[in-house]
Design a protein around this motif. Sequence first.
Motif, PDB file in Angstrom:
ATOM      1  N   PRO A 247      26.346  67.485  25.294  1.00  0.00           N
ATOM      2  CA  PRO A 247      26.910  67.655  26.613  1.00  0.00           C
ATOM      3  C   PRO A 247      26.802  68.737  27.772  1.00  0.00           C
ATOM      4  O   PRO A 247      27.019  68.969  28.933  1.00  0.00           O
ATOM      5  CB  PRO A 247      28.574  67.518  26.314  1.00  0.00           C
ATOM      6  CG  PRO A 247      28.396  66.861  24.984  1.00  0.00           C
ATOM      7  CD  PRO A 247      27.246  67.510  24.281  1.00  0.00           C
ATOM      8  N   TYR A 248      26.348  69.897  27.098  1.00  0.00           N
ATOM      9  CA  TYR A 248      26.183  71.115  27.637  1.00  0.00           C
ATOM     10  C   TYR A 248      24.880  71.484  28.401  1.00  0.00           C
ATOM     11  O   TYR A 248      24.729  72.169  29.387  1.00  0.00           O
ATOM     12  CB  TYR A 248      26.666  72.354  26.949  1.00  0.00           C
ATOM     13  CG  TYR A 248      27.739  72.066  26.313  1.00  0.00           C
ATOM     14  CD1 TYR A 248      29.358  72.324  27.109  1.00  0.00           C
ATOM     15  CD2 TYR A 248      28.205  72.016  25.084  1.00  0.00           C
ATOM     16  CE1 TYR A 248      30.311  72.079  26.521  1.00  0.00           C
ATOM     17  CE2 TYR A 248      29.329  71.718  24.195  1.00  0.00           C
ATOM     18  CZ  TYR A 248      30.247  71.713  25.027  1.00  0.00           C
ATOM     19  OH  TYR A 248      31.594  71.378  24.430  1.00  0.00           O
ATOM     20  N   PHE A 249      23.667  70.875  27.735  1.00  0.00           N
ATOM     21  CA  PHE A 249      22.452  71.234  28.246  1.00  0.00           C
ATOM     22  C   PHE A 249      21.454  70.123  27.642  1.00  0.00           C
ATOM     23  O   PHE A 249      21.690  69.689  26.467  1.00  0.00           O
ATOM     24  CB  PHE A 249      21.800  72.615  27.928  1.00  0.00           C
ATOM     25  CG  PHE A 249      22.017  73.020  26.533  1.00  0.00           C
ATOM     26  CD1 PHE A 249      21.278  72.725  25.660  1.00  0.00           C
ATOM     27  CD2 PHE A 249      23.150  73.920  26.094  1.00  0.00           C
ATOM     28  CE1 PHE A 249      21.237  73.216  24.398  1.00  0.00           C
ATOM     29  CE2 PHE A 249      23.377  74.386  24.929  1.00  0.00           C
ATOM     30  CZ  PHE A 249      22.314  74.060  24.062  1.00  0.00           C
ATOM     31  N   GLU A 250      20.220  69.695  28.368  1.00  0.00           N
ATOM     32  CA  GLU A 250      19.352  69.102  27.762  1.00  0.00           C
ATOM     33  C   GLU A 250      18.019  69.945  27.792  1.00  0.00           C
ATOM     34  O   GLU A 250      17.753  70.391  28.849  1.00  0.00           O
ATOM     35  CB  GLU A 250      19.178  67.595  28.593  1.00  0.00           C
ATOM     36  CG  GLU A 250      18.220  66.750  27.730  1.00  0.00           C
ATOM     37  CD  GLU A 250      18.099  65.565  28.476  1.00  0.00           C
ATOM     38  OE1 GLU A 250      17.214  64.540  28.111  1.00  0.00           O
ATOM     39  OE2 GLU A 250      19.213  65.166  29.212  1.00  0.00           O
ATOM     40  N   THR A 251      17.343  69.996  26.797  1.00  0.00           N
ATOM     41  CA  THR A 251      16.145  70.862  26.710  1.00  0.00           C
ATOM     42  C   THR A 251      14.904  70.033  26.234  1.00  0.00           C
ATOM     43  O   THR A 251      14.874  69.388  25.165  1.00  0.00           O
ATOM     44  CB  THR A 251      16.363  72.156  25.882  1.00  0.00           C
ATOM     45  OG1 THR A 251      17.451  72.808  26.388  1.00  0.00           O
ATOM     46  CG2 THR A 251      15.189  73.107  25.709  1.00  0.00           C
ATOM     47  N   ASN A 252      13.781  70.150  26.979  1.00  0.00           N
ATOM     48  CA  ASN A 252      12.456  69.709  26.675  1.00  0.00           C
ATOM     49  C   ASN A 252      11.490  70.999  26.504  1.00  0.00           C
ATOM     50  O   ASN A 252      11.462  71.918  26.937  1.00  0.00           O
ATOM     51  CB  ASN A 252      12.064  68.883  27.614  1.00  0.00           C
ATOM     52  CG  ASN A 252      12.931  67.535  28.076  1.00  0.00           C
ATOM     53  OD1 ASN A 252      13.384  67.104  27.192  1.00  0.00           O
ATOM     54  ND2 ASN A 252      13.196  67.346  29.270  1.00  0.00           N
ATOM     55  N   LEU A 253      10.359  70.422  25.568  1.00  0.00           N
ATOM     56  CA  LEU A 253       9.179  71.558  25.543  1.00  0.00           C
ATOM     57  C   LEU A 253       8.159  70.710  26.319  1.00  0.00           C
ATOM     58  O   LEU A 253       7.941  69.481  26.360  1.00  0.00           O
ATOM     59  CB  LEU A 253       8.929  71.553  23.995  1.00  0.00           C
ATOM     60  CG  LEU A 253       7.436  72.377  23.705  1.00  0.00           C
ATOM     61  CD1 LEU A 253       7.852  73.831  24.180  1.00  0.00           C
ATOM     62  CD2 LEU A 253       7.208  72.332  22.429  1.00  0.00           C
ATOM     63  N   ILE A 254       7.406  71.670  27.046  1.00  0.00           N
ATOM     64  CA  ILE A 254       6.309  71.042  27.806  1.00  0.00           C
ATOM     65  C   ILE A 254       4.879  71.997  27.717  1.00  0.00           C
ATOM     66  O   ILE A 254       5.165  73.243  27.896  1.00  0.00           O
ATOM     67  CB  ILE A 254       6.437  71.096  29.426  1.00  0.00           C
ATOM     68  CG1 ILE A 254       8.067  70.209  29.828  1.00  0.00           C
ATOM     69  CG2 ILE A 254       5.150  70.499  30.153  1.00  0.00           C
ATOM     70  CD1 ILE A 254       8.325  70.144  31.177  1.00  0.00           C
ATOM     71  N   GLU A 255       3.999  71.413  27.072  1.00  0.00           N
ATOM     72  CA  GLU A 255       2.809  72.190  26.881  1.00  0.00           C
ATOM     73  C   GLU A 255       1.685  71.626  27.928  1.00  0.00           C
ATOM     74  O   GLU A 255       1.644  70.462  27.911  1.00  0.00           O
ATOM     75  CB  GLU A 255       2.161  71.913  25.379  1.00  0.00           C
ATOM     76  CG  GLU A 255       3.448  72.418  24.249  1.00  0.00           C
ATOM     77  CD  GLU A 255       2.583  72.357  22.998  1.00  0.00           C
ATOM     78  OE1 GLU A 255       1.405  72.248  22.701  1.00  0.00           O
ATOM     79  OE2 GLU A 255       3.440  72.587  21.869  1.00  0.00           O
ATOM     80  N   VAL A 256       1.274  72.644  28.567  1.00  0.00           N
ATOM     81  CA  VAL A 256       0.179  72.024  29.696  1.00  0.00           C
ATOM     82  C   VAL A 256      -1.002  72.641  29.842  1.00  0.00           C
ATOM     83  O   VAL A 256      -1.099  73.997  29.195  1.00  0.00           O
ATOM     84  CB  VAL A 256       0.988  72.508  31.167  1.00  0.00           C
ATOM     85  CG1 VAL A 256       2.281  71.600  31.076  1.00  0.00           C
ATOM     86  CG2 VAL A 256       1.313  73.940  31.248  1.00  0.00           C
ATOM     87  N   ASP A 257      -2.015  72.138  30.005  1.00  0.00           N
ATOM     88  CA  ASP A 257      -3.383  72.844  30.310  1.00  0.00           C
ATOM     89  C   ASP A 257      -3.805  72.273  31.601  1.00  0.00           C
ATOM     90  O   ASP A 257      -5.155  72.599  32.025  1.00  0.00           O
ATOM     91  CB  ASP A 257      -4.376  72.742  28.975  1.00  0.00           C
ATOM     92  CG  ASP A 257      -4.459  71.308  28.995  1.00  0.00           C
ATOM     93  OD1 ASP A 257      -4.351  70.398  29.561  1.00  0.00           O
ATOM     94  OD2 ASP A 257      -5.149  70.979  27.738  1.00  0.00           O
TER      95      ASP A 257
END
Length: 324
Positions: A247-257
């Motif tokens: 309910p307090y936050f949503e977190t994703n991981l993004i790996e980019v090149d």
Amino acid sequence: MYPLKFEDILRPMIWGGEEISRFKQLPEVHPGIGESWEISQVGDRISVVSEGEDKGKTITELIKRDGANLLGKHVAARYADKFPLLIKFIDAHDNLSIQVHPNDELAMARHNSFGKTEMWYVIDAKPGAGLYSGFSKQITPAEYVERIKNNTITDVLQFHEVKSGDVFFLPAGRIHAICEGILIAEIQQSSDITYRIYDYDRRDAQGNARELHIEQSIDAVDFKMYDNLRTDYAAKNNDAVGLVKCPYFETNLIEVDKSVKRSVSGHDSFVIYMCMGGKVRLTDNNGYTISLHQGQTALIPATLSWVTIEAETSAKLLECYIPE
């Protein structure tokens, strides 16, 4: 409005070291730093914009001026003029205390504060390094107090050896501690309420032990047993993978090149990017661009439509926002 970066708030700690200075590529090494508060509106540690036309303004001033345009409509309706998160990097050169945080109800009743649910992303860990999260066996509150008094509380805690990329979600009430040799990113509710349970009988420079909060903590601790407290996920190249949703936050991981476009307006919330490694450029829908390298954090105002993440080198970022 434009993507915002803030001045570092470096905090010396009894257990801090030099890794934050190196990781953030600061011009000089600051010894004994345990935490870098990246975005904060907690107490008198208020983040100050470091670049652009709002340079020198505090996050409090921005919220007062821009309100829902900065925070998002549903975020502003829920939190009014309060920034709901505290964003940190933590260097555990030595063991942190065994501790627990109260939930919203208890924190508000006792401290007029938000509770403290949080998550950890392990950036780096020395071989064999680990952390405590949750109980390894069922115990009663009475046994809990007795084990703290006889220095055996760690015998009934789950110890997790960790490596770079490991993720742990820590709802309020879960007993925990980061142990020596770990550098982490922490996303948490905007609160600094901690009940310190056990501190290895450490003493400060004056020979004084730090205060413990044994009696206060009993009502805060979740004594239930849980399996697999480490978050399982599979990274995706040039795409987002979900790590935590609460309910307090949503977190994703993004790996980019390469270049990746991410929606902001779809969340009706500000979006935070923490760079775990590498270097990127963030460009908003108005064409405003900032650079973000390892150890830096940016806040994208909710009024913007989207942001393009363009990799200057291969990079990893945590993406965080407030879910509806």
